[in-house]
Write an enzyme that holds these catalytic residues in place. Structure first.
Site, mmCIF file in Angstrom:
data_model
loop_
_atom_site.group_PDB
_atom_site.id
_atom_site.type_symbol
_atom_site.label_atom_id
_atom_site.label_comp_id
_atom_site.label_asym_id
_atom_site.label_seq_id
_atom_site.Cartn_x
_atom_site.Cartn_y
_atom_site.Cartn_z
ATOM 1 N N LYS A 66 68.992 -96.521 1.471
ATOM 2 C CA LYS A 66 70.228 -95.893 0.999
ATOM 3 C C LYS A 66 69.931 -94.557 0.324
ATOM 4 C CE LYS A 66 71.290 -99.601 -1.338
ATOM 5 N NZ LYS A 66 70.213 -100.462 -0.839
ATOM 6 N N THR A 67 68.910 -94.563 -0.517
ATOM 7 C CA THR A 67 68.517 -93.326 -1.178
ATOM 8 C C THR A 67 68.086 -92.291 -0.143
ATOM 9 O OG1 THR A 67 67.681 -94.716 -2.939
ATOM 10 C CG2 THR A 67 67.105 -92.391 -3.021
ATOM 11 N N HIS A 121 78.616 -120.630 18.785
ATOM 12 C CA HIS A 121 79.913 -119.974 18.605
ATOM 13 C C HIS A 121 80.260 -119.153 19.843
ATOM 14 C CE1 HIS A 121 80.583 -120.835 14.403
ATOM 15 N NE2 HIS A 121 79.477 -120.232 13.993
ATOM 16 N N ASP A 171 82.098 -121.778 8.198
ATOM 17 C CA ASP A 171 82.851 -122.134 9.401
ATOM 18 C C ASP A 171 83.814 -123.267 9.094
ATOM 19 O OD1 ASP A 171 81.250 -120.349 10.736
ATOM 20 O OD2 ASP A 171 79.843 -121.884 11.436
ATOM 21 N N HIS A 206 72.871 -121.792 16.554
ATOM 22 C CA HIS A 206 74.177 -121.840 15.905
ATOM 23 C C HIS A 206 75.066 -120.691 16.396
ATOM 24 C CE1 HIS A 206 76.763 -122.628 12.253
ATOM 25 N NE2 HIS A 206 77.101 -121.368 12.527
ATOM 26 N N GLU A 207 74.512 -119.489 16.370
ATOM 27 C CA GLU A 207 75.323 -118.326 16.765
ATOM 28 C C GLU A 207 75.677 -118.370 18.246
ATOM 29 O OE1 GLU A 207 76.762 -116.594 14.657
ATOM 30 O OE2 GLU A 207 75.579 -117.316 12.954
ATOM 31 N N PRO A 263 71.138 -104.108 1.330
ATOM 32 C CA PRO A 263 70.085 -104.691 0.496
ATOM 33 C C PRO A 263 69.084 -103.626 0.056
ATOM 34 C CG PRO A 263 70.204 -105.747 2.666
ATOM 35 C CD PRO A 263 71.096 -104.569 2.702
ATOM 36 N N PRO A 264 68.324 -103.902 -0.989
ATOM 37 C CA PRO A 264 67.341 -102.936 -1.471
ATOM 38 C C PRO A 264 66.328 -102.593 -0.377
ATOM 39 C CG PRO A 264 67.510 -104.795 -2.982
ATOM 40 C CD PRO A 264 68.325 -105.136 -1.784
ATOM 41 N N GLY A 265 65.942 -101.345 -0.344
ATOM 42 C CA GLY A 265 64.881 -100.939 0.570
ATOM 43 C C GLY A 265 65.334 -100.613 1.975
HETATM 44 P P1 ADP Z 1 67.207 -98.183 -1.108
HETATM 45 O O1 ADP Z 1 67.705 -96.966 -1.800
HETATM 46 O O2 ADP Z 1 68.164 -98.716 -0.076
HETATM 47 O O3 ADP Z 1 66.693 -99.259 -1.993
HETATM 48 P P2 ADP Z 1 65.149 -96.392 -0.266
HETATM 49 O O4 ADP Z 1 65.966 -95.298 0.305
HETATM 50 O O5 ADP Z 1 64.629 -96.187 -1.620
HETATM 51 O O6 ADP Z 1 65.950 -97.757 -0.218
HETATM 52 O O7 ADP Z 1 63.991 -96.720 0.764
HETATM 53 C C1 ADP Z 1 62.673 -96.846 0.366
HETATM 54 C C2 ADP Z 1 61.736 -96.313 1.411
HETATM 55 O O8 ADP Z 1 61.762 -97.120 2.575
HETATM 56 C C3 ADP Z 1 62.091 -94.937 1.898
HETATM 57 O O9 ADP Z 1 61.557 -93.950 1.090
HETATM 58 C C4 ADP Z 1 61.469 -94.913 3.287
HETATM 59 O O10 ADP Z 1 60.109 -94.579 3.237
HETATM 60 C C5 ADP Z 1 61.584 -96.340 3.732
HETATM 61 N N1 ADP Z 1 62.728 -96.542 4.621
HETATM 62 C C6 ADP Z 1 63.792 -97.343 4.377
HETATM 63 N N2 ADP Z 1 64.656 -97.327 5.419
HETATM 64 C C7 ADP Z 1 64.152 -96.483 6.327
HETATM 65 C C8 ADP Z 1 64.582 -96.049 7.624
HETATM 66 N N3 ADP Z 1 65.735 -96.474 8.173
HETATM 67 N N4 ADP Z 1 63.814 -95.162 8.293
HETATM 68 C C9 ADP Z 1 62.660 -94.732 7.743
HETATM 69 N N5 ADP Z 1 62.204 -95.101 6.546
HETATM 70 C C10 ADP Z 1 62.913 -95.980 5.824
HETATM 71 ZN ZN ZN Z 2 78.729 -120.288 12.103
#
Ligand code: ADP
Ligand code: ZN
Length: 621
Positions: free
Chosen positions: A220-221, A439, A512, A435-436, A215-217
């Site tokens: 991944k970046t 199971h 399920d 629920h979990e 998911p976003p945030g």
């Molecule tokens: P995505 O690319 O998945 O949307 P980002 O890599 O842009 O997410 O994450 C946004 C910000 O959230 C990062 O710059 C960082 O500050 C913070 N962040 C997200 N995940 C982590 C993590 N596992 N550890 C530390 N900081 C994180």
């Molecule tokens: Zn279930």
């Protein structure tokens, strides 16, 4: 997100191009100005013959004369034909009566020394100086235009915009908390980038690309940058939506450009964010989007074309892997998947710890409490919470962040997100936990089942709110009737727990139900496991893959009976699940409490609780 605008190194390439433009521009402007100047000057200063000059003196057409060492400069009177211009003629030394004649004609005269500039000085003044001035002006103008249009007009057709290059990201795995599994699966890539030779010498091929799914945030970046940072290689990044341009062909050109740049700098990382913007599955929408298709094809061609032994690794991020075109996932392309999931309790605490670096915190803040109050929050939310708390501390004129700031920040960030992103309410969370555990308990207490590996209520990427994972102890090729039946009981155990404890049922069991029904049905139709149909095959599996649907080998009446038999199995399994859970109600409550507290329970711990309960029960007896 990515594209940190403050990075000095980004846009290296684009700057080079801009510089070239500015130089061309300055040369052109300098030339034009020189020519105009020349034209104007030529039009105003005119050479005349000495005899003409003499005539003018005689005819009283001259306002004033200046006599230089080698020429005579003449200013004609108003009303004459050359009015306003400056005339000149060579000086003739033998003409000793010139002064006499001027006196007689009453023309004022004067001697001047015309200074002869050195050629170097005149070159500098006439050429270099204007050039520098125009160049400075050009730079200024370009930067204005750039800001206004983003990467607009000036880079049009150059395809260099929107690619961000960093020669050193400076981010390491330490900046990334939690996500241990994801990091682990990328360690190999780091090592490969460090030393591609080591791999190519043996003949080992590493994957060209890996898909970061989450998911976003969730970071991944950040993870992609950390891979580049750990390997100390340059980082190229572009957003999938940045490829898709208004004009057909632009995106493809941009892909080519990106790969060219990257290959020059190998080993390096190419990061493509939101790859679903270009990689959406092509089937289903006839006609489609030409531009996207071309871009995708170019990307596929580039991925196939480049030599991975040089050390270019492509990481792409998406939160919707299911929409991606199959071609992208084929071997040799993005055949590796790295799940970057929402962090669990522990992960959240670790992430908070990373982000309080550099923030002054009061000694008694309890980050664990913050982590506990933010189920479902992603890394970006947690980073936001710390920042919000710091801002609040400043607002209240405090020198450090206290717990109250954090609590308040959680409210602000999470409450804002709850609506958009559906973070579970405490009530829902409780239902999911029961629920979990339902199971898991059915699985643990029935005999013919696989052991429980992990139970979690951390919301998952693929839409499930929690899951229970069972792992077989050994590889199995045959499944007995008893095992199949118990599997169905486990599948129905989630809903059964909701019924036993909460006395209400929810929509959470749809998946399920689907799976349980399919299993029960196949017991009836394929595996000959009912008395009623004995060993009669009612469905053939052979041609299944043609359209994915099983082929029925029976009459419509028989089909109705199949449905009845299937229902019978399901009812039986449902009852068994409810019985098991009712008998073990205490265990159900106890494990659920633990799960709510920890969010994830691993198999060992789960079994330990069950064993502990059994032993204490025996002691009581
Ligand atoms: P995505 O690319 O998945 O949307 P980002 O890599 O842009 O997410 O994450 C946004 C910000 O959230 C990062 O710059 C960082 O500050 C913070 N962040 C997200 N995940 C982590 C993590 N596992 N550890 C530390 N900081 C994180
Ligand atoms: Zn279930």
């Amino acid at each position: 997100m990515l594209n940190n605008k403050n990075d000095k190194d980004k846009n290296n390439k684009f700057d080079d191009n801009k510089f070239k433009y500015i130089i061309y521009y300055a040369i052109a402007v300098t030339l034009v100005v020189f020519l105009i100047n020349d034209y104007v000057v030529n039009n105003q200063v005119k050479h005349i013959k000495y005899t003409e000059f003499n005539t003018m003196v005689q005819e009283n057409q001259i306002k004033e004369v200046q006599i230089a060492s080698d020429k005579i400069i003449i200013y004609p009177k108003e009303g004459t034909k050359d009015e306003g211009k400056v005339l000149y003629t060579g000086k003739i030394a033998e003409d000793e009566e010139l002064i006499e004649r001027l006196k007689k004609a009453n023309v004022p005269y004067d001697g001047v020394v015309v200074k002869q500039d050195s050629p170097i000085k005149s070159f500098i003044v006439n050429w270099v100086l204007p050039f520098l001035i125009f160049m400075a002006l050009g730079r200024f103008m370009f930067s204005k235009i750039d800001k206004k249009m983003g990467s607009g007009v000036m880079s049009f057709g150059k395809n260099t915009a929107k690619i961000y290059a960093e020669s050193e990201t400076g981010v390491t795995f330490k900046d990334m908390a939690g996500q241990e599994e994801a990091k682990e699966s990328l360690v190999e890539i780091v090592d490969f980038l460090h030393n591609p030779k080591k791999y190519s010498e043996i003949g080992a091929k590493l994957p060209k690309g890996a898909l970061l799914v989450g998911p976003p945030g969730t970071g991944k970046t950040l993870l992609a940058k950390a891979v580049a940072g750990e390997a100390k290689v340059p980082f190229f990044s572009i957003s999938g939506s940045g490829f898709v341009e208004m004009f057909v062909g632009m995106g493809a050109a941009r892909v080519r450009d990106l790969f060219n740049q990257a290959q020059e700098k190998a080993p390096c990382i190419i990061f493509i964010d939101e790859i679903d913007a270009i990689g959406k599955s092509r089937d289903g929408n006839l006609g489609g989007n030409d531009e996207r298709e071309q871009t995708l094809n170019q990307l596929l061609a580039e991925m196939d074309g480049f030599d991975s032994s040089k050390g270019v690794v492509i990481l792409a991020a998406t939160n919707r892997p299911e929409v991606l075109d199959k071609a992208l996932l084929r071997p040799g392309r993005f055949d590796r998947r790295v799940i970057v999931d929402r962090p669990d309790l522990n992960g959240r605490e670790e992430i908070l710890k990373v982000h309080i670096k550099g923030v002054k915190m009061s000694e008694d803040v309890d980050l664990n409490a913050v982590a506990r109050s933010t189920p479902g929050a992603v890394g970006a939310d947690l980073a936001n919470i710390i920042n919000e708390a710091a801002l609040r501390a400043v607002k209240n004129n405090r020198k450090e962040v206290i717990q109250e700031d954090l609590n308040e920040a959680v409210e602000v960030i999470i409450a804002g997100k709850e609506k958009r992103d559906r973070i579970l309410s405490p009530k829902e969370k409780r239902a999911v936990a029961f629920h979990e555990v339902g199971h898991a308990l059915v699985a643990a207490l029935l005999t013919n089942t696989d052991p429980v590996h992990k139970i979690t209520i951390v919301p998952r990427t693929m839409g499930a709110l929690g899951y229970t994972m069972q792992l077989p102890t050994e590889e199995k090729y045959l499944i007995t009737k008893e095992e199949m039946f118990d599997q169905i009981c486990v599948m129905l155990g989630g809903r059964a727990a909701e019924e036993v404890v909460l006395n209400s049922i929810s929509t959470g069991a749809s998946n399920d139900i689907e799976k349980a029904t399919a299993t029960a049905r196949s017991m009836v139709t394929i595996y000959g496991m009912t008395e009623k149909f004995d060993m009669m095959g009612l469905e053939s599996t052979s041609n299944r893959y043609l359209d994915g649907r099983p082929v029925k080998n029976c009459s419509a009446e028989t089909e109705a009976i199949i449905d009845e038999e299937t229902l019978k199995i399901i009812k039986e399994a449902h009852k068994k699940a409810i019985d098991v859970l009712t008998e073990n109600r205490e265990l159900l409550d106890k494990i659920t409490e633990r799960l709510l507290e920890k969010e994830t329970i691993m198999g060992d711990e789960f079994m330990a609780i069950i064993k502990g309960e059994e032993e204490s029960a025996q002691e009581e007896e």
